[in-house]
Design a protein around this motif. Structure first.
Motif, short mmCIF file in Angstrom:
data_model
loop_
_atom_site.label_atom_id
_atom_site.label_comp_id
_atom_site.label_asym_id
_atom_site.label_seq_id
_atom_site.Cartn_x
_atom_site.Cartn_y
_atom_site.Cartn_z
N ARG A 297 0.83 -1.20 0.00
CA ARG A 297 0.00 0.00 0.00
C ARG A 297 0.87 1.26 0.00
O ARG A 297 0.46 2.33 -0.45
N ASN A 298 2.10 1.15 0.51
CA ASN A 298 3.04 2.27 0.43
C ASN A 298 3.27 2.71 -1.01
O ASN A 298 3.50 3.89 -1.27
N ASP A 299 3.26 1.77 -1.94
CA ASP A 299 3.49 2.10 -3.34
C ASP A 299 2.31 2.83 -3.97
O ASP A 299 2.49 3.61 -4.91
N LEU A 300 1.12 2.57 -3.49
CA LEU A 300 -0.11 3.07 -4.10
C LEU A 300 -0.70 4.26 -3.37
O LEU A 300 -1.36 5.10 -3.98
N ASP A 301 -0.50 4.30 -2.07
CA ASP A 301 -1.24 5.24 -1.24
C ASP A 301 -0.41 5.58 0.00
O ASP A 301 -0.74 5.16 1.11
N PRO A 302 0.69 6.35 -0.16
CA PRO A 302 1.58 6.60 0.98
C PRO A 302 0.92 7.35 2.13
O PRO A 302 1.41 7.30 3.25
N PHE A 303 -0.22 8.03 1.87
CA PHE A 303 -0.96 8.66 2.96
C PHE A 303 -1.92 7.69 3.64
O PHE A 303 -2.52 8.02 4.65
N PHE A 304 -2.09 6.50 3.06
CA PHE A 304 -3.00 5.48 3.59
C PHE A 304 -4.41 6.05 3.79
O PHE A 304 -5.05 5.83 4.82
N LYS A 305 -4.91 6.78 2.79
CA LYS A 305 -6.24 7.40 2.89
C LYS A 305 -7.24 6.85 1.88
O LYS A 305 -8.44 7.03 2.05
N LYS A 306 -6.76 6.22 0.82
CA LYS A 306 -7.67 5.81 -0.25
C LYS A 306 -8.56 4.64 0.21
O LYS A 306 -8.12 3.75 0.94
N CYS A 330 3.26 -6.56 1.03
CA CYS A 330 4.38 -7.40 1.46
C CYS A 330 5.00 -6.96 2.78
O CYS A 330 5.94 -7.60 3.26
N THR A 331 4.51 -5.87 3.39
CA THR A 331 5.14 -5.39 4.61
C THR A 331 4.65 -6.18 5.82
O THR A 331 3.74 -7.01 5.73
N CYS A 332 5.20 -5.84 6.99
CA CYS A 332 4.82 -6.51 8.23
C CYS A 332 3.69 -5.76 8.94
O CYS A 332 3.38 -6.07 10.10
N LEU A 333 3.08 -4.79 8.28
CA LEU A 333 2.00 -4.01 8.87
C LEU A 333 0.66 -4.70 8.63
O LEU A 333 0.32 -5.03 7.49
N GLU A 334 -0.12 -4.88 9.68
CA GLU A 334 -1.43 -5.52 9.52
C GLU A 334 -2.34 -4.73 8.59
O GLU A 334 -3.15 -5.30 7.87
N TYR A 335 -2.21 -3.41 8.61
CA TYR A 335 -3.13 -2.60 7.80
C TYR A 335 -2.64 -2.40 6.37
O TYR A 335 -3.19 -1.60 5.62
N ASP A 336 -1.61 -3.13 5.98
CA ASP A 336 -1.16 -3.09 4.57
C ASP A 336 -2.09 -3.98 3.74
O ASP A 336 -1.72 -5.04 3.27
N ARG A 337 -3.32 -3.51 3.62
CA ARG A 337 -4.36 -4.24 2.88
C ARG A 337 -4.93 -3.30 1.82
O ARG A 337 -5.30 -2.17 2.12
#
Length: 402
Positions: A297-306, A330-337
């Motif tokens: 999600r870092n690649d697509l939405d670095p603000f994590f708002k979409k 691929c990260t270890c963050l649960e909210y990387d969905r």
């Protein structure tokens, strides 16, 4: 390196830059402005996407580089932009690059008081006939006062520009007027409203026109800034924006000004896609699966708002339909969905996810977390060419001392 003929052969994760889409956006805005104005400039917002290959292509299409720091100034120069084809904005100018820009004919819009002081260090003109150095100045825009229908909250003020509600704009104009070798040539009014509406730009330009009239300014250009919709359905078009600019400027007798726009999202969002691949699938509940991809999600939405993405699943195999699947990163963050698939074929390792319209701010703001920056391929007439190699630990460590 030989071009790659098929997208399935691209190494994931990767971004894909579509040259034809970029040209469609750049030329679309250029043509819209030319239909109304004798002189106009489309500036490519480097802060929105600083990929050198994209910057260089935009320059070859006739766009200027719009930069907001000394680092971006230097990058634009490395990408082939001459000084006369750079618009220099923002508070993070260095004195060296500021003076270089002014002395060599860049479009420079003053943002800070220290820049006003730096003007005093310009070389004196050798005669009365010598051309003056030209600068612009940014006017503070409080949307609540200028276009209240488009305001975000009760007081949608701004920290940028010189305010005419206090004495700061008047003082800056007076200071420049006292300099015999400097001329105030332009007004910069960049401010973005969430609505991106035609109404907002009309009212902002009307405010600028009234300010020009109030001070009797004889200007060469008006820099309207950015914040426009791009080539999206059911949204204002480039032509509609241009027509609105022309309507307001003509009503104030200022239609001969050179109009500058600085679209960021409007130019680069649609020309970039992101491709990732499924690397693992887990069945975690009776009717729920998680698919892990090599993207994030870092690649697509670095603000994590979409709340959603323009995505397409590229299945490599036929599989049974399942109730619910969550596509994750691929990260270890649960909210990387990223998103959920409902009543769709079960994803499997090797399937790919293709995301459209991901070129605005994503690559500039993505952190190097867990996995470093990925490949970028240029798509041109169906062929794919690598224009940025992924970073490895070697590149990450290169500028460190340890």
């Amino acid at each position: 390196m030989e071009p790659i003929k098929d997208m399935k052969d691209l190494q994931t994760p990767c971004f894909i830059l579509d040259k034809e889409e970029l040209e469609k956006s750049v030329k679309g805005y250029q043509d819209a402005l030319k239909s109304n104005f004798k002189r106009s400039i489309v500036g490519y917002s480097v802060k929105t996407n600083s990929v050198p290959a994209c910057m260089k292509l935009a320059g070859e299409m006739g766009a200027y580089a719009e930069v907001v720091s000394h680092d971006e100034w230097e990058l634009a120069r490395l990408c082939g932009f001459d000084r006369q084809h750079i618009v220099y904005n923002g508070p993070m100018k260095s004195k060296e690059t500021f003076l270089d820009a002014v002395e060599h004919g860049a479009i420079v819009n003053i943002e800070t008081k220290r820049e006003l002081e730096w003007l005093k260090e310009l070389d004196a003109q050798v005669s009365d006939d010598a051309p003056k150095y030209k600068v612009g100045i940014r006017l503070n825009i409080n949307i609540s006062h200028v276009s209240p229908e488009d305001a975000d909250g009760d007081n949608d003020n701004s920290r940028f520009g010189f305010s005419d509600e206090t004495n700061e704009f008047a003082d800056a104009v007076a200071l420049i007027a006292k300099m015999p070798n400097v001329e105030l040539a332009g007004l910069h009014i960049h401010r973005t409203a969430h609505s991106r509406s035609i109404r907002f730009y009309k009212q902002s330009i009307a405010f600028a026109c009234k300010t020009i009239e109030k001070y009797g300014l004889k200007l060469d250009y008006l820099d309207v800034g950015g914040g426009y919709f791009g080539i999206f359905p059911n949204k204002p078009t480039y032509q509609e924006y241009s027509d609105a600019f022309c309507e307001v400027l003509t009503s104030h007798g200022l239609q001969d000004l050179c109009v500058i726009v600085e679209p960021g999202n409007a130019l680069v969002a649609s020309c970039f896609a992101f491709l990732s691949e499924v690397i693992d699938v887990k069945h975690v509940e009776e009717k729920l699966w998680f698919a892990t991809t090599d993207g994030s999600r870092n690649d697509l939405d670095p603000f994590f708002k979409k709340s959603g993405y323009l995505s397409e699943v590229l299945y490599a195999h036929e599989t049974p339909v399942v109730k619910e699947q969550i596509v994750s990163g691929c990260t270890c963050l649960e909210y990387d969905r990223m998103f959920t698939l409902t009543d769709k074929p079960l994803l499997s390792v090797g399937d790919r996810i293709y995301y459209r319209n991901v070129g605005a701010y994503t690559m500039c703001l993505s952190p190097m977390f867990i996995r470093y920056i990925p490949n970028i391929y240029l798509k041109n007439k169906g062929d794919y060419t690598l224009v940025r190699e992924k970073w490895t630990a070697k590149e990450h460590a290169m500028k460190n001392i340890f």
